[in-house]
Design an enzyme around this catalytic site. Structure first.
Site, mmCIF file in Angstrom:
data_model
loop_
_atom_site.group_PDB
_atom_site.id
_atom_site.type_symbol
_atom_site.label_atom_id
_atom_site.label_comp_id
_atom_site.label_asym_id
_atom_site.label_seq_id
_atom_site.Cartn_x
_atom_site.Cartn_y
_atom_site.Cartn_z
ATOM 1 N N ASN A 153 37.879 -20.825 36.103
ATOM 2 C CA ASN A 153 36.951 -20.997 35.653
ATOM 3 C C ASN A 153 36.334 -21.074 34.236
ATOM 4 O OD1 ASN A 153 37.088 -18.369 35.957
ATOM 5 N ND2 ASN A 153 34.856 -17.947 35.890
ATOM 6 N N GLU A 248 39.427 -7.663 36.391
ATOM 7 C CA GLU A 248 38.401 -8.269 36.228
ATOM 8 C C GLU A 248 37.670 -9.071 37.167
ATOM 9 O OE1 GLU A 248 35.304 -9.897 35.715
ATOM 10 O OE2 GLU A 248 36.202 -11.559 34.629
ATOM 11 N N CYS A 282 31.746 -15.322 37.192
ATOM 12 C CA CYS A 282 31.625 -14.043 37.909
ATOM 13 C C CYS A 282 30.214 -13.316 37.773
ATOM 14 C CB CYS A 282 32.535 -12.947 37.448
ATOM 15 S SG CYS A 282 34.099 -13.525 37.697
#
Length: 477
Positions: A153, A248, A282
């Site tokens: 992403n 993460e 996210c």
């Protein structure tokens, strides 16, 4: 046509391997080819990176800093080319990819600066009766070999967030980028080598889950730095063995809009940050908790802002929304929208699919049990959920397995402080949405949102060890 290639022991792998086409998710056209690494290739890459550890650690800090800053300068000169390639490969709008390249330049510059700040301290021993004649000094030393596993992403900046700090700290790196965005990773690696990265400072392998597992299991790896999903992270933790793991991960971020908030500002920011990169972030705005007294007005304002967004070719400079990473992702998002409306949510706007593109979708009052509320959407959906009291908004925000970031709109300082300290997340943005990150800040979450923090300074802390040297002085005669 571009080719994504593994880079192993100072050489680009060009042939004799399985290859797959690289297809643009927006146009459906074949734009390149990706050469996949074999098991032997991964082994050779691991061996090369392991054997290079001492050589990379011996490079003076100022030289590592110069190389990283040279890389930033080269990327500045190639900004438009890199941005267009990300848009082509991922379907992310050009205005977003230009911003990502700018952030990547900053990340490399910050990493270069931090290479000169590997600071220790001097500790007198006489705080203890037994240490009257002793002095200790601490030093930050590289851990050795970093495995960097990155997602699609933000395929440029998130590689820079791992490779930059790892090299700044004096480590060698084995990189496995996302299969969906291997072209941009290849171009970045070429740029790093042009900037002066030693040939064996970084190895790159291309492939899927099995390639990643082979790296994660290997005892020569000292730290795994992974950005991705919870399922993959659980697999990593299960097979990694005795090594440090930095994760993460995802989120289902909450943004709270209180009754005293500037609703125009809140609506505009929720629209912009909820649908950039089609929600594939996210910290993308997902759950918007709105005080019940302002729900009607906020809903109308948000709808107006969302309908202003231009959907189209990601390479067009005016496009605000391109497409998702592939049609399967778009199909999954549509299934979640359908589930939420069947469970009682009101569809305010959007909810239509065109290939890999899903129109920006706003839902009102979805069920707490629906996937759009309790899981990570990672797509162009935001949900407006009314609340009565701020304690209720705090409770609902915290009622999640994730804890990455949250946003809050209010003009009350005391309420802002209460909410910020009560939310179970890694970061709280006051008078902004959850989707705000600067690359020098500590970024990361709690619960299923991860372990550790990114941002060059903070990543370096996890990519180095503290070494202590003690000097025992002779007893005075």
């Amino acid at each position: 046509m571009k080719i994504a290639q593994p880079y192993i022991n100072g050489e680009w792998i060009t042939s004799g391997r399985e290859s797959v086409p690289v297809i643009s998710p927006y146009s459906g056209e074949t734009i390149g080819e990706q050469i996949l690494a074999t098991n032997d290739d991964v082994e050779n890459a691991l061996a090369s990176a392991f054997n290079a550890k001492k050589q990379i650690a011996s490079i003076p800090s100022h030289q590592r800093a110069q190389i990283l800053k040279k890389a930033a300068s080269l990327l500045e000169n190639e900004k438009e080319r890199f941005a267009k390639l990300i848009s082509l490969e991922l379907g992310k709008p050009l205005k977003n990819t230009l911003d990502e390249v700018s952030r990547s330049i900053e990340t490399l510059e910050l990493s270069g600066e931090e290479a000169k700040r590997l600071l220790g301290e001097t500790l007198p021993g006489d705080a203890s009766e037994r240490g009257t004649q002793a002095i200790a000094s601490t030093f930050r030393v590289p851990v050795g070999l970093i495995a960097a596993i990155t997602p699609f992403n933000a395929p440029l900046n998130l590689v820079c967030h791992k490779v930059g700090p790892a090299f700044a700290a004096g480590n060698s790196v084995i990189l496995k980028p996302a299969p969906q965005t291997a072209l941009i990773a290849t171009e970045l690696l070429k740029l790093l080598l042009e900037a002066g990265f030693p040939e064996n400072a970084i190895n790159m392998v291309l492939g899927g889950v099995e390639t990643g597992q082979q790296i994660v299991k290997d005892d020569r790896v000292n730290v795994i730095s992974f950005t991705g999903g919870v399922v993959a992270s659980n697999n990593i933790c299960a097979i990694a063995g005795m090594k440090k793991v930095l994760l993460e991960l995802g989120g289902n971020a909450s943004t709270i809009v209180h009754e005293d908030a500037d609703l125009n500002r809140a609506a505009a920011m929720c629209a912009r940050t909820g649908f950039s990169n089609s929600g594939q972030s996210c910290i993308s705005v997902q759950r918007i908790y709105v005080h019940q007294s302002v729900v009607p007005k906020f809903t109308e304002l948000l709808k107006e802002e969302v309908l202003k967004l231009k959907i189209g070719d990601p390479l067009h400079p005016d496009s605000d929304v391109g497409c998702l990473v592939d049609k399967n992702a778009a199909n999954r998002v549509m299934e979640w929208i359908d589930e939420s409306t069947k469970m009682g949510a009101e569809l305010i706007c959007g909810g239509k699919q065109h290939g890999a593109t899903v129109e920006p979708t706003v839902l009102l009052n979805p069920s707490k049990q629906s996937k759009v509320v309790c899981q990570e959407v990672f797509g162009p959906i935001v949900s407006i959920i009314p609340y009565e009291t701020i304690d209720e908004a705090i409770k609902e925000t915290n009622d999640s397995s994730f804890g990455l970031q949250a946003g809050l709109f209010t003009n009350q300082m005391d309420l802002a402080c209460k909410v910020a300290h009560s939310l179970e997340v890694g970061g709280v943005v006051i008078n902004g949405t959850s989707n705000f990150r600067l690359d020098h800040w500590p970024y990361g979450g709690i619960k299923n949102s991860g372990i550790g923090r990114e941002g060059p300074r903070y990543a370096i802390e996890d990519m180095t060890e503290t070494k202590m040297i003690v000097l025992q002085l002779p007893v005075n005669q």
